[in-house]
Design an enzyme around this catalytic site. Structure first.
Site, PDB file in Angstrom:
ATOM      1  N   HIS A  80      -2.903   8.095   5.700  1.00 39.68           N
ATOM      2  CA  HIS A  80      -3.160   6.776   5.111  1.00 39.68           C
ATOM      3  C   HIS A  80      -4.611   6.399   5.387  1.00 39.68           C
ATOM      4  O   HIS A  80      -5.308   5.941   4.493  1.00 39.68           O
ATOM      5  CB  HIS A  80      -2.188   5.761   5.697  1.00 39.68           C
ATOM      6  CG  HIS A  80      -2.216   4.431   5.031  1.00 39.68           C
ATOM      7  ND1 HIS A  80      -1.978   4.273   3.676  1.00 39.68           N
ATOM      8  CD2 HIS A  80      -2.453   3.185   5.519  1.00 39.68           C
ATOM      9  CE1 HIS A  80      -2.060   2.987   3.370  1.00 39.68           C
ATOM     10  NE2 HIS A  80      -2.348   2.314   4.459  1.00 39.68           N
TER      11      HIS A  80
ATOM     12  N   HIS B 142      -9.501   1.965  -0.718  1.00 37.88           N
ATOM     13  CA  HIS B 142      -8.053   1.772  -0.625  1.00 37.88           C
ATOM     14  C   HIS B 142      -7.564   1.087  -1.892  1.00 37.88           C
ATOM     15  O   HIS B 142      -7.792  -0.105  -2.091  1.00 37.88           O
ATOM     16  CB  HIS B 142      -7.726   0.926   0.603  1.00 37.88           C
ATOM     17  CG  HIS B 142      -6.266   0.846   0.911  1.00 37.88           C
ATOM     18  ND1 HIS B 142      -5.290   1.398   0.088  1.00 37.88           N
ATOM     19  CD2 HIS B 142      -5.592   0.284   1.945  1.00 37.88           C
ATOM     20  CE1 HIS B 142      -4.106   1.175   0.606  1.00 37.88           C
ATOM     21  NE2 HIS B 142      -4.252   0.490   1.728  1.00 37.88           N
TER      22      HIS B 142
ATOM     23  N   LYS C  24      -9.435   8.010   1.551  1.00 42.94           N
ATOM     24  CA  LYS C  24     -10.000   6.661   1.423  1.00 42.94           C
ATOM     25  C   LYS C  24     -11.446   6.584   1.886  1.00 42.94           C
ATOM     26  O   LYS C  24     -12.128   5.597   1.611  1.00 42.94           O
ATOM     27  CB  LYS C  24      -9.126   5.659   2.171  1.00 42.94           C
ATOM     28  CG  LYS C  24      -7.745   5.474   1.543  1.00 42.94           C
ATOM     29  CD  LYS C  24      -6.921   4.440   2.288  1.00 42.94           C
ATOM     30  CE  LYS C  24      -5.533   4.276   1.687  1.00 42.94           C
ATOM     31  NZ  LYS C  24      -4.643   5.429   1.946  1.00 42.94           N
TER      32      LYS C  24
ATOM     33  N   CYS D  11       0.805  -1.220   0.000  1.00 48.09           N
ATOM     34  CA  CYS D  11       0.000   0.000   0.000  1.00 48.09           C
ATOM     35  C   CYS D  11       0.843   1.278   0.000  1.00 48.09           C
ATOM     36  O   CYS D  11       0.300   2.374  -0.134  1.00 48.09           O
ATOM     37  CB  CYS D  11      -0.923   0.003   1.207  1.00 48.09           C
ATOM     38  SG  CYS D  11      -1.794  -1.561   1.419  1.00 48.09           S
TER      39      CYS D  11
ATOM     40  N   GLU E  94      -1.819   5.494  13.402  1.00 48.76           N
ATOM     41  CA  GLU E  94      -1.400   6.633  12.592  1.00 48.76           C
ATOM     42  C   GLU E  94      -1.588   7.941  13.346  1.00 48.76           C
ATOM     43  O   GLU E  94      -0.770   8.866  13.223  1.00 48.76           O
ATOM     44  CB  GLU E  94      -2.146   6.673  11.263  1.00 48.76           C
ATOM     45  CG  GLU E  94      -1.567   7.715  10.329  1.00 48.76           C
ATOM     46  CD  GLU E  94      -2.183   7.720   8.937  1.00 48.76           C
ATOM     47  OE1 GLU E  94      -1.648   8.428   8.057  1.00 48.76           O
ATOM     48  OE2 GLU E  94      -3.200   7.017   8.716  1.00 48.76           O
TER      49      GLU E  94
ATOM     50  N   PHE F 118       1.410  -3.236   4.030  1.00 47.82           N
ATOM     51  CA  PHE F 118       1.654  -4.561   4.586  1.00 47.82           C
ATOM     52  C   PHE F 118       3.158  -4.859   4.507  1.00 47.82           C
ATOM     53  O   PHE F 118       3.836  -4.498   3.545  1.00 47.82           O
ATOM     54  CB  PHE F 118       0.905  -5.629   3.791  1.00 47.82           C
ATOM     55  CG  PHE F 118      -0.553  -5.779   4.159  1.00 47.82           C
ATOM     56  CD1 PHE F 118      -1.182  -4.922   5.041  1.00 47.82           C
ATOM     57  CD2 PHE F 118      -1.308  -6.814   3.612  1.00 47.82           C
ATOM     58  CE1 PHE F 118      -2.516  -5.071   5.372  1.00 47.82           C
ATOM     59  CE2 PHE F 118      -2.645  -6.972   3.935  1.00 47.82           C
ATOM     60  CZ  PHE F 118      -3.248  -6.109   4.817  1.00 47.82           C
TER      61      PHE F 118
END
Length: 408
Positions: free
Chosen positions: A299, A337, A332, A160, A310, A396
């Protein structure tokens, strides 16, 4: 060392297949999340995604022969790159032009289709184009061929964080003199039964049945992310090169951070230290000042762990006083995403925010999580004279990336 600017942008997204449409929908809180229409969902536990709308590759400028020989993720990249190059009107020595376009997943549709051929008809019927359509570097290869880009080519794959790292590494390459311009970003076409099933079984996807409630970053009701798709591509160029040719300059890249949690395959590090360090590296390079008004394009996936961690990372990186004054948003909430393409979408949004002074909202934030207590610009856009934008991506494998932009 060289200064580095953005001179062109292109996008294929759930919010529109042009930068103008994407931005207009984003700032007005229009969601691209809906019931899945392009694949059969009868056997899927998740029925909602953020698909690219009105997608006709011919109308968007691809030749029939190109369409036949490319996976959809490569098509998205080519279309976005063509838009960005047309926007930039770039003229450059081919040996000084690079391509840094990556993908988190690559050609999953091609992979599944050709696997079915193998199992049902035998190996002799697998396409000779299977490998060059499926591999995750081939979007960059096709874009390089399309624009005769003979300079550095680095299709990063960091899940990502892919597009953010591609843009950041392009920034570094130009800053240190290895290229004059680089076509950079990410592409993804993973709204596919196999990907949806894998993410859903890993408990990463939201299983909410109402599209309006499916992607809820920083909200107590959040259950996971919504899968998106598309491509976001920038023309990253050396400042003097852009000035000499009279280019339109959108913004300057002034910082980049790249770290790894080295902790877990999918979960963020509990203390958020490494994600914060990526922001700190970008902030240090950008010469962040106490006088700056900060916007953070988070994110913000809407997963229970990401949003809390975050939030902690932003506080650690900026200090609590500056963090609480910062304007933070999660695109998002509208785009879903898009994995390897997400950082491309969000870089474009960050650049337009610093250029226009308009902060897109985080929609659906009706029940804020007390542990997510910053200003996430809920519901409606905000106008502010921001001086710096940080765009965060967390992938990830623990891959963290952060880009910093200022007006040039």
């Amino acid at each position: 060392m060289k200064r580095v600017v953005i001179t062109g942008m292109g996008v294929v997204s759930p919010l529109g297949n042009s930068v103008e449409m994407f931005w207009n929908n984003l700032i007005h809180g229009v969601s691209g999340i809906d019931y899945i229409k392009n694949i059969d969902t009868d056997k899927l536990s998740v029925k909602i995604a953020a698909e690219v709308k009105n997608y006709d590759p011919k109308e968007l400028g691809l030749e029939p022969s190109t369409i036949r020989r490319t996976d959809k993720y490569t098509q998205y990249a080519l279309i976005a790159a063509k838009q960005a190059m047309a926007d930039s009107k770039l003229t450059v020595d081919p040996e000084r032009l690079g391509v840094y376009i990556g993908s988190g997943v690559g050609g999953i549709e091609t992979f599944v289709n050709q696997t079915q051929k193998l199992l049902e008809e035998g190996g002799q019927w697998v396409s000779p184009l299977f490998i060059p359509m499926m591999i995750a570097n081939i979007a960059a290869g096709n874009v390089a061929i399309a624009f005769n880009a003979q300079g550095p080519s680095l299709p990063v794959v960091t899940a990502c964080a892919t597009a953010t790292h591609c843009i950041g590494e392009a920034f570094r390459s130009i800053k240190y003199g290895y290229a004059d311009a680089i076509i950079a970003g990410g592409a993804e076409a993973a709204v596919h039964p196999l990907a949806i099933s894998g993410f859903a079984n890993a408990k990463a996807l939201s299983k909410v049945e109402d599209p309006k409630l499916a992607s809820l970053p920083f909200d107590t009701r959040r259950q996971g992310f919504v899968l998106g798709e598309g491509a976001g591509v920038l023309i990253v160029e050396e400042l003097e090169h852009a000035q000499l040719r009279g280019a339109k300059i959108y913004a300057e890249i002034v910082g980049y951070g790249n770290t790894c949690d080295a902790y877990h395959l999918t979960a963020p590090m509990p203390d958020s230290k490494c994600a914060a360090n990526a922001m700190k590296l970008a902030a240090r390079e950008a010469k962040l000042s106490i006088d700056d008004l900060v916007h953070v394009n988070a994110h913000g996936t809407g997963t229970p762990l990401n949003d809390k961690s975050e939030t902690v990372a932003i506080k650690l990186a900026l200090g609590e006083e500056m963090a609480y004054k910062s304007l933070i948003t999660s695109n998002k909430s509208m785009t879903g995403h898009a994995l390897g393409a997400a950082g491309g979408f969000e870089a474009i949004a960050s650049i337009l925010a610093i250029q226009t002074g308009i902060i897109p909202p985080t929609i659906g934030l009706d029940s804020p999580d007390p542990e997510c207590d910053l200003d996430y610009v809920p519901h409606t856009l905000r106008k502010a004279n921001i001086t710096i934008v940080f765009s965060n991506s967390l992938g990830f494998g623990g891959h963290n990336g952060c880009l910093a932009f200022r007006k040039c």
